[in-house]
Design an enzyme around this catalytic site. Structure first.
Site, PDB file in Angstrom:
ATOM      1  N   ASP A   1      47.689  36.427  49.653  1.00 11.06           N
ATOM      2  CA  ASP A   1      49.026  36.471  49.049  1.00 11.06           C
ATOM      3  C   ASP A   1      49.219  37.642  48.092  1.00 11.06           C
ATOM      4  OD1 ASP A   1      47.368  35.281  47.142  1.00 11.06           O
ATOM      5  OD2 ASP A   1      48.614  33.495  46.899  1.00 11.06           O
TER       6      ASP A   1
ATOM      7  N   GLN B   1      44.461  32.872  48.711  1.00  7.29           N
ATOM      8  CA  GLN B   1      43.172  33.463  49.092  1.00  7.29           C
ATOM      9  C   GLN B   1      42.020  32.470  48.949  1.00  7.29           C
ATOM     10  OE1 GLN B   1      44.067  37.454  46.697  1.00  7.29           O
ATOM     11  NE2 GLN B   1      42.364  37.670  48.126  1.00  7.29           N
ATOM     12  N   HIS B   2      40.909  32.824  49.573  1.00  6.76           N
ATOM     13  CA  HIS B   2      39.573  32.244  49.328  1.00  6.76           C
ATOM     14  C   HIS B   2      39.314  30.845  49.866  1.00  6.76           C
ATOM     15  CE1 HIS B   2      39.712  35.585  46.600  1.00  6.76           C
ATOM     16  NE2 HIS B   2      40.413  34.949  45.691  1.00  6.76           N
TER      17      HIS B   2
END
Ligand SMILES: Nc1ncnc2c1ncn2[C@@H]1O[C@H](COP(=O)(O)OP(=O)(O)O)[C@@H](O)[C@H]1O
Ligand SMILES: O=C(CO)[C@@H](O)[C@H](O)COP(=O)(O)O
Length: 471
Positions: free
Chosen positions: A230, A71-72
């Site tokens: 994820d 992520q991110h």
């Protein structure tokens, strides 16, 4: 047999599973390593995806594919779709100052934190994309100026699978969008004002698809699912339901709970993410998990099997030895420049076994704090699942219930993120109201006598660390 593929483009590697869409039976799989570091060019993910797909026998015969990913990460594209600079990953802490600035600008202190939670369900820390954009605007204004679109690692790979057909074709899902800091899980809307606050100007952002909507097709004609972050993918792979908590020991340590309502934690410990089914996924993440075990194995000159054996041979609490595992700084608690520390050393506990035990217990104490934070936000905990590379350690599996004070369920070793993406791909094919049910056998239950003194000792040590800015 109709086949579907699922991808996990995680921090350390890319994994691909090909499964029977109807039963979920594993047909083929592949994997490839990612480069080290917290700044990675997206080309490297694409190469690893190609290699993992090739090892998994290709996608020519699959009917649908979906991508789960770390992520991110900040992926910036210019007008022509070229990557502007290497991506800054979720575990890159250089934007910690930018996070502080963003909180300050919405009122500072408690008011600023509350304003962010009200807007997007999270308090900015260095992990979240919006803070990385602000770092870019402050430190690389030319790169910020050239950025015409911003997306996440999984969005980028989905788009590449579709043949990178123009910036307007970028797509994402609720789960990953909710970790940007400029999309609200509660309203289902982008906050363009906050994107602009980070980057300094408007940019194209991926369209947020419904959980079983297709965003395009591969050149071979396979439908491409929305994909997801994820952690949302792992929850989907485990078919987690309200009342379930998933603890993941990968590069990150994660405690997440499937919820019917969005979270709003102004302390910042719990991020109010969405999941991949239309529900919510309040989540606590640490920067230090499986690599704590990697590091201790390296220090002791042993492999993971021996580290586990050593840990299990030492007494609970390691004779008072407590490892605070902030090797990479930390995100929860928000201490980006903190370092790891070992407390309570005596001659009698200066043994490989005690050190191994302290590493496993320290890692688990960090996760236990995460679980407590979820409970404090109202999470219902009926079942706790343990997944991720670190769950392959027998010591982790056996000590987790003792440290957490609750039984844990450990599904058979597998790639639950890739599996969740594959299940999403199968869902896209059916277009039904719910994802298909895939039976999974072999989940083992672990229980143990609680050892609360381990957490008490850890709590004494937790704040006794020195800071050292990362270079
Ligand atoms: N038997 C084991 N015991 C402890 N750690 C392990 C074991 N097997 C793998 N790992 C660790 O798990 C990590 C990889 O887990 P994974 O969940 O794939 O991470 P990520 O998704 O972040 O890439 C690596 O740090 C690896 O060394
Ligand atoms: O930042 C988070 C969650 O907020 C991490 O969970 C990343 O999504 C990376 O995951 P792994 O590579 O450790 O699975």
């Amino acid at each position: 047999m109709t086949l579907v593929a699922g991808v996990d483009s995680s921090t350390q590697s890319c994994k691909v599973v090909v499964r029977d869409a109807e039963t979920g039976t594993l047909v083929r799989e592949g994997r490839a390593a990612h480069p080290d570091g917290t700044e990675v060019h997206p080309d490297a993910w694409e190469s690893a995806l190609d290699a993992a797909v090739a090892e998994a026998g290709g996608l020519d015969d699959v009917a649908a594919v979906a991508v789960g990913g770390q992520q991110h990460g900040m992926v910036c594209l210019d007008e022509s779709g070229k990557v502007v600079r290497p991506a800054l990953l979720w575990n890159d802490t250089r934007s910690a100052g930018a996070a502080g600035d963003l909180i300050e600008e919405l009122g500072g202190g408690e008011a600023g934190r509350q304003a962010w939670v009200d807007a997007v369900g999270l308090v900015p820390v260095a992990s979240f994309t919006v803070t990385k954009l602000r770092w870019l605007a402050d430190n690389e204004p030319d790169n910020a100026g050239r950025t015409a679109a911003v997306c996440l690692p999984h969005d980028y790979l989905s788009w590449k699978l579709a043949g990178s057909p123009g910036l307007d074709a970028l797509f994402t899902d609720r789960g990953d969008a909710s970790g940007t800091g400029y999309w609200s899980a509660a309203t289902g809307e982008y906050r363009t004002d906050l994107l602009v606050r980070g980057l300094g100007h408007e940019a194209v952002v991926p369209r947020v698809l419904a959980p079983a909507e297709s965003g395009g097709t591969t050149p071979g004609g396979a439908l491409i699912g929305p994909g997801t972050g994820d952690n949302a993918a792992a929850a989907l792979g485990l078919a987690a339901r309200p009342g379930d908590v998933v603890l993941s020991i990968g590069t990150s340590g994660v405690a997440s709970a499937v919820a019917e309502v969005p979270a709003a934690d102004a302390s910042g410990a719990v991020a109010g993410f969405a999941d991949a089914t239309g529900r919510f996924l309040p989540l606590v993440a640490t920067l230090n998990a499986a690599r704590v075990l990697d590091a201790m194995a390296r220090i002791l000159g042993v492999d993971h099997a021996e580290l586990s054996r050593l840990a299990l041979s030492a007494p609970a609490g390691a004779g008072g030895l407590a490892l605070v595992p902030y090797f990479e700084g930390e995100r929860t608690p928000d201490k980006p420049d903190s370092t790891g520390a070992l407390h309570g050393m005596r001659l009698s506990t200066s043994t490989p076994a005690h050190l191994a035990r302290a590493a496993v217990e320290g890692l688990l104490c960090g996760l236990a704090d995460g679980l407590d934070a979820l409970v404090a936000q109202g999470a219902r905990v009926e079942r706790v699942f343990l997944v991720g590379g670190g769950a392959r350690s027998e010591a982790v599996r056996r000590l987790a219930p003792a440290v957490l004070g609750r039984p844990v369920l450990v599904p058979p070793p597998g790639e639950y993120v890739a599996d969740g993406a594959a299940r999403q791909a199968a869902w896209v094919l059916t277009g039904a109201a719910e994802a298909p049910t895939w039976e999974r056998e072999g989940t083992e239950a672990y229980d143990a006598e609680p050892t609360p003194f381990v957490r008490e000792r850890y709590a004494e040590a937790r704040d006794l660390t020195v800071a050292q800015p990362q270079v």
